[in-house]
Design a protein around this motif. Structure first.
Motif, PDB file in Angstrom:
ATOM      1  N   GLN A  85      53.425  40.927  37.714  1.00 35.99           N
ATOM      2  CA  GLN A  85      52.132  41.518  38.026  1.00 35.99           C
ATOM      3  C   GLN A  85      52.218  42.499  39.183  1.00 35.99           C
ATOM      4  OE1 GLN A  85      48.412  39.109  39.087  1.00 35.99           O
ATOM      5  NE2 GLN A  85      48.009  39.869  37.020  1.00 35.99           N
ATOM      6  N   SER A 218      43.361  32.806  42.908  1.00 33.94           N
ATOM      7  CA  SER A 218      43.852  33.285  41.618  1.00 33.94           C
ATOM      8  C   SER A 218      43.200  32.534  40.467  1.00 33.94           C
ATOM      9  CB  SER A 218      45.378  33.142  41.552  1.00 33.94           C
ATOM     10  OG  SER A 218      46.008  33.859  42.597  1.00 33.94           O
ATOM     11  N   LEU A 219      43.057  31.224  40.615  1.00 38.95           N
ATOM     12  CA  LEU A 219      42.439  30.428  39.554  1.00 38.95           C
ATOM     13  C   LEU A 219      40.992  30.857  39.329  1.00 38.95           C
ATOM     14  CD1 LEU A 219      42.673  28.061  37.571  1.00 38.95           C
ATOM     15  CD2 LEU A 219      41.976  26.528  39.427  1.00 38.95           C
ATOM     16  N   TRP A 222      40.848  34.326  37.733  1.00 38.69           N
ATOM     17  CA  TRP A 222      41.278  34.255  36.332  1.00 38.69           C
ATOM     18  C   TRP A 222      40.160  33.701  35.447  1.00 38.69           C
ATOM     19  CZ3 TRP A 222      42.240  29.726  33.364  1.00 38.69           C
ATOM     20  CH2 TRP A 222      42.788  29.964  32.106  1.00 38.69           C
ATOM     21  N   MET A 223      39.477  32.667  35.922  1.00 39.60           N
ATOM     22  CA  MET A 223      38.375  32.102  35.138  1.00 39.60           C
ATOM     23  C   MET A 223      37.211  33.083  35.010  1.00 39.60           C
ATOM     24  SD  MET A 223      38.223  28.052  36.217  1.00 39.60           S
ATOM     25  CE  MET A 223      37.857  28.417  37.941  1.00 39.60           C
ATOM     26  N   GLY A 225      37.546  36.342  34.983  1.00 39.07           N
ATOM     27  CA  GLY A 225      37.976  37.356  34.024  1.00 39.07           C
ATOM     28  C   GLY A 225      38.285  38.713  34.618  1.00 39.07           C
ATOM     29  N   ASP A 227      40.645  41.723  36.287  1.00 41.81           N
ATOM     30  CA  ASP A 227      42.031  42.162  36.131  1.00 41.81           C
ATOM     31  C   ASP A 227      42.844  41.783  37.364  1.00 41.81           C
ATOM     32  OD1 ASP A 227      41.291  43.341  33.738  1.00 41.81           O
ATOM     33  OD2 ASP A 227      40.858  45.284  34.676  1.00 41.81           O
ATOM     34  N   TYR A 228      44.124  41.581  37.164  1.00 38.23           N
ATOM     35  CA  TYR A 228      45.081  41.285  38.240  1.00 38.23           C
ATOM     36  C   TYR A 228      44.631  40.098  39.106  1.00 38.23           C
ATOM     37  CZ  TYR A 228      45.820  46.211  37.019  1.00 38.23           C
ATOM     38  OH  TYR A 228      45.980  47.387  36.353  1.00 38.23           O
ATOM     39  N   PRO A 229      44.332  38.961  38.526  1.00 41.34           N
ATOM     40  CA  PRO A 229      43.845  37.833  39.347  1.00 41.34           C
ATOM     41  C   PRO A 229      44.891  37.314  40.327  1.00 41.34           C
ATOM     42  CG  PRO A 229      44.329  37.104  37.105  1.00 41.34           C
ATOM     43  CD  PRO A 229      44.435  38.600  37.093  1.00 41.34           C
ATOM     44  N   ILE A 230      46.169  37.293  39.909  1.00 42.31           N
ATOM     45  CA  ILE A 230      47.210  36.782  40.804  1.00 42.31           C
ATOM     46  C   ILE A 230      47.388  37.725  41.989  1.00 42.31           C
ATOM     47  CG2 ILE A 230      49.650  36.185  41.001  1.00 42.31           C
ATOM     48  CD1 ILE A 230      49.614  35.327  38.106  1.00 42.31           C
TER      49      ILE A 230
END
Length: 377
Positions: A85, A218-219, A222-223, A225, A227-230
């Motif tokens: 990433q 990050s979690l 990500w949930m 939605g 982009d690039y959550p990490i």
């Protein structure tokens, strides 16, 4: 003027000269002192691990090599997980920066309705100020990746410094103890022990807090939605090393990015709510439980340390300033005229107000005692 008063002025002059010399050396030799400072702090963190390795393999050199290699494996493993990433983010860094700017512009346009600014005024303000401020972490990330040769050199110097400091730690300790008279050897041992405990405890605690924040950020992203959550999650965790405001800065970037990429306000508001929850958990539960009392620096001292560290060494200075303040506080607590200063630097000053009034309200604990002559009139 008496001899005693003259001698006091000489002491004050010497202290001022020493401070200016320290500043000059810190600025002019920062290319050497910065990696060495990181090496010293990491060495304090790794001493317990090296002691375990010595008990296992019996040889100091081999134990030192195994300690450093173990740390390198962990660091390289984390970088490998993030590398996919990170490469994608680096290739799109200009697009991310532009979307953050668009998000900020949308926020200010909404504020125009309440503040009465014209659209041209807002756009002019954005062009001149806000974009540079908001994109500073992104620019720092971009420049850090671009100047990989400098990073590799500093990283190599820091690792070599860690290896040498761990291998010669006993000699370094003996040298420091030689600076204390025989009557104060126990005090010297106590100071060194407390410095190692506070610095290593703080660094270990900060790393754990950053790992927890990276996972939570990050979690949540990500949930939701985005982009690039990490990337945004880890960037927010890294910025959390800046006390009190780092987490908010880390949450502002994905919030603005979401405004520019989501079709409605649901996503940005969910990000703001999630970071608010994480911030409350970090400030009231995670950090106090993980770091505990290893570094008890109040907000004012932390703020001043951040200003000084950033002014002298920039980003590395901001990272190093709090452990440096904690070490300074530990040293001050063993110097009679500076004990009240040490208490003032802590975040428990109100709990120690009675001690300040009853135990430390003496001539030996006033700052002017630093300049007092040992000679009698």
């Amino acid at each position: 003027m008496s001899y005693k008063e003259s001698f006091e002025v000489q002491k004050l002059g010497w202290y001022i000269l020493i401070v200016f010399l320290m500043y000059f050396i810190a600025v002019e030799l920062k290319f050497i002192l910065m990696p060495l400072s990181f090496s010293a702090l990491l060495s304090l963190l790794l001493i317990p691990l090296q002691d375990r390795m010595i008990r296992l393999v019996k040889y100091r050199l081999l134990a030192t090599i195994l300690t450093v290699v173990s740390v390198l494996i962990i660091v390289l493993g984390i970088l490998a997980v993030m590398s996919i990433q990170v490469v994608e983010v680096f290739s799109n860094i200009s697009n991310i920066s532009e979307r953050v700017r668009i998000g900020l512009e949308a926020i200010l346009e909404m504020a125009n309705e309440y503040l009465g600014f014209s659209r041209s005024d807002s756009l002019q303000w954005i062009r001149e100020n806000s974009t540079q401020i908001v994109n500073a972490p992104l620019k720092f990330f971009e420049q850090g990746l671009s100047s990989s040769a400098v990073f590799v050199l500093n990283f190599t110097l820091a690792i070599l410094g860690v290896a040498f400091m761990l291998y010669y730690k006993d000699a370094i300790k003996q040298f420091l103890l030689l600076q204390f008279s025989k009557e104060k050897k126990d005090t010297g041992h106590q100071i060194i022990f407390e410095i190692q405990r506070s610095a290593s405890g703080y660094l270990a605690g900060v790393l754990v807090v950053m790992l927890i924040l990276a996972v939570l950020n990050s979690l949540g992203l990500w949930m939701i939605g985005i982009d690039y959550p990490i990337f945004f999650g880890c960037l927010g965790a890294l910025l959390a090393i800046i006390p009190y405001i780092g987490t908010y800065i880390g949450g502002l970037l994905p919030f603005l990015y979401a405004i520019a990429t989501f079709d409605d306000w649901k996503g940005p508001l969910m990000i703001a709510a999630w970071y608010a929850i994480v911030q409350q958990a970090e400030g009231n539960f995670i950090t106090p439980k993980v770091i505990g009392s290893n570094v008890r620096i109040n907000f004012l001292v932390a703020f001043l340390a951040l200003l000084i560290g950033g002014f002298v060494w920039g980003i590395p200075g901001i990272i190093l300033c709090l452990p440096a303040a904690a070490i300074t506080k530990t040293i001050f607590s063993h110097i009679s005229p500076l004990v009240p200063v040490s208490i003032f630097m802590g975040d428990d000053i109100h709990e120690n107000s009675e001690r300040l009034e009853k135990e430390l309200d003496t001539e030996d604990h006033r700052l002017r005692a630093l300049f007092r002559s040992d000679k009698k009139r």
